[in-house]
Design an enzyme around this catalytic site. Structure first.
Site: not given
Ligand code: GRF
Length: 219
Positions: A111, A175, A16, A145
């Site tokens: 998330h 996505a 990400n 939270e």
């Molecule tokens: C992703 O699925 C994100 O939604 C979650 O942890 C994962 C991280 O993946 N919080 P990356 O390190 O971005 O490949």
């Protein structure tokens, strides 16, 4: 246009993070990624960030006696670089109320579920167990939270009958890579902002645009 000085906090592979850095390469993107911080020195994302030309540092939580001390070091690194907005991207430490209070609405997270469903870990396993037909991901403002806070954007993907955790995770991750940069652009530009505990959209952001992307089913 002002580009908001932004940091990305990671703990792992940083896919990400890569999508955010790539989007922010565009000069008209409203956030400038100034630094990537990992609490794990061995996170693959650190090298990926450097390869993309972004400063990347490890602040190992194990080097600090308490959560507060660790967060103090992170805070100092953010302050030194004039950071105004923090993106969590696979950052696997729970942040204290004190740290979150300091950042207020200026800390966001992705998330891999359609919140408020499937908070916490193991989301894809639980999604498959529950039999839902639609899965997805959520970008939200971070509140104390876990996995809660005003929802900026969500993307939906189908759950296919023969899905395994891996195939569903891969579809959701794809996505995520599309959603997070768009959500960050909306949020950093101020076109999406917190009002009460919800997000409202202003200017040329259409409320239908960031709410749901129906993505193709893939294979
Ligand atoms: C992703 O699925 C994100 O939604 C979650 O942890 C994962 C991280 O993946 N919080 P990356 O390190 O971005 O490949």
């Amino acid at each position: 246009m002002t580009r908001r000085p932004t940091a990305i906090l990671i703990s792992g592979r940083g896919s990400n993070m890569v999508s955010l850095i790539a989007a922010a390469m565009r000069p008209d993107f409203p956030a400038e990624i100034r630094v990537v911080i990992s609490n794990r020195p061995d996170a693959a994302g650190l090298e990926r960030a450097r390869t993309a030309g972004v400063e990347a540092i490890a602040i190992d939580h194990k080097d600090y006696a308490s959560k507060e001390d660790f967060e103090g070091a992170v805070q100092a690194a953010l302050d030194e670089r004039g950071i105004q907005l923090v993106c969590l991207a696979g950052f696997m430490r729970i942040l204290t109320d004190g740290f979150l209070r300091r950042w207020g609405n200026n800390i966001i997270n992705i998330h891999p579920s359609l919140l408020p469903a499937f908070k916490g870990l193991d989301t894809h396993h639980r999604a498959l167990e529950s039999g839902v037909r639609i899965a997805g991901c959520t970008v939200h403002v971070v509140r104390p939270e876990m996995d809660s806070g005003p929802i900026i954007a969500q993307a939906a993907v189908p759950v296919l009958p023969d899905d395994s955790e891996d195939t569903l995770a891969a579809r959701v991750l794809d996505a995520e890579h599309q959603l997070y940069p768009r959500a960050l652009a909306l949020y950093a530009s101020g076109k999406a902002r917190v009002s009460g505990e919800r997000i409202i959209f202003e200017g040329d952001a259409k409320s239908s645009d960031p709410a749901i992307y129906s993505l193709p089913a893939g294979d």
